[in-house]
Write a protein that holds these residues in place. Structure first.
Motif, PDB file in Angstrom:
ATOM      1  N   ILE A   1      41.852  33.839  44.740  1.00  0.00           N
ATOM      2  CA  ILE A   1      42.468  34.531  43.597  1.00  0.00           C
ATOM      3  C   ILE A   1      42.682  33.549  42.446  1.00  0.00           C
ATOM      4  O   ILE A   1      42.399  33.878  41.286  1.00  0.00           O
TER       5      ILE A   1
ATOM      6  N   LEU B   1      39.374  32.868  40.739  1.00  0.00           N
ATOM      7  CA  LEU B   1      38.959  34.018  39.929  1.00  0.00           C
ATOM      8  C   LEU B   1      39.795  34.122  38.655  1.00  0.00           C
ATOM      9  O   LEU B   1      39.275  34.444  37.586  1.00  0.00           O
ATOM     10  N   LYS B   2      41.079  33.825  38.767  1.00  0.00           N
ATOM     11  CA  LYS B   2      41.951  33.852  37.575  1.00  0.00           C
ATOM     12  C   LYS B   2      41.509  32.794  36.558  1.00  0.00           C
ATOM     13  O   LYS B   2      41.579  33.027  35.351  1.00  0.00           O
TER      14      LYS B   2
ATOM     15  N   LEU C   1      44.580  40.951  39.829  1.00  0.00           N
ATOM     16  CA  LEU C   1      44.394  39.779  40.694  1.00  0.00           C
ATOM     17  C   LEU C   1      45.729  39.325  41.280  1.00  0.00           C
ATOM     18  O   LEU C   1      45.815  38.972  42.462  1.00  0.00           O
TER      19      LEU C   1
ATOM     20  N   LYS D   1      46.977  39.457  45.513  1.00  0.00           N
ATOM     21  CA  LYS D   1      47.478  38.371  46.365  1.00  0.00           C
ATOM     22  C   LYS D   1      48.287  38.907  47.539  1.00  0.00           C
ATOM     23  O   LYS D   1      48.377  38.269  48.577  1.00  0.00           O
TER      24      LYS D   1
ATOM     25  N   LEU E   1      36.014  41.989  43.525  1.00  0.00           N
ATOM     26  CA  LEU E   1      36.632  41.100  42.527  1.00  0.00           C
ATOM     27  C   LEU E   1      35.685  39.957  42.165  1.00  0.00           C
ATOM     28  O   LEU E   1      35.511  39.638  40.986  1.00  0.00           O
TER      29      LEU E   1
END
Length: 181
Positions: free
Chosen positions: A9, A12-13, A133, A137, A161
């Motif tokens: 995550i 990806l962020k 996102l 989590k 995602l």
């Protein structure tokens, strides 16, 4: 292959935040720069962004729906599926990558686009993606399934995602190349 959920995550962020930063910088460029094309069959920067906006409408809504309806709570790891992993990895930009055809309904070529509106929508969609996102989590990215724009197929949320954000990266790189030329 296995990913730690939190680490995935965060990675990806980072992509999403870099996309936001790049697109915010476009506000300093002229309309001509953002609408310019290499040739009649290629996309301008604005068309690249509008293409991503078209997909964001579908995916943000689908991801949000599946997160809200899921009974699967946090898992420390994510295991990609075979097809989802292939889609996500193939979407990442790489040297010598092939161009891919897009669905006609998601092709903004020859559209009359309002640059400021396209940029504002892109930023709104990406900020929403960051929220999703963050929410993801607390969920199991392996067990939650999402529809994709290919009918009848569903992917694991983690793969969706990754695919969406790698797709964004592909077209941000494309937009950057348009600006360089």
């Amino acid at each position: 292959m296995v990913f730690k959920t939190e680490q995935l995550i965060e990675e990806l962020k980072q992509y999403v935040n870099s996309h936001i930063k790049f697109v915010q910088s476009l506000n300093e460029l002229s309309e001509d720069d953002l609408q310019r094309k290499k040739d009649m069959n290629s996309w301008s920067v604005v068309e690249c962004l509008e293409h991503l906006n078209m997909y964001a409408v579908f995916y943000n809504e689908e991801i949000q729906k599946q997160l809200q309806n899921s009974r699967y709570h946090k898992s420390e790891i994510f295991r990609p599926g075979y097809l989802g992993n292939k889609f996500a990895v193939d979407m990442l930009p790489k040297k010598g990558m092939k161009t891919m055809n897009t669905f006609k309904s998601k092709n903004p070529i020859y559209s009359r686009l309002n640059t400021k509106e396209v940029i504002a929508n892109f930023l709104k969609n990406q900020k929403k993606l960051l929220e999703l996102l963050e929410e993801a989590k607390q969920k199991d990215l392996t067990k939650i399934k999402t529809a994709i724009t290919l009918p009848l197929l569903k992917l694991r949320l983690g793969d969706t995602l990754r695919f969406v954000i790698h797709h964004n990266e592909r077209h941000i790189v494309q937009a950057q190349k348009v600006l360089k030329n």
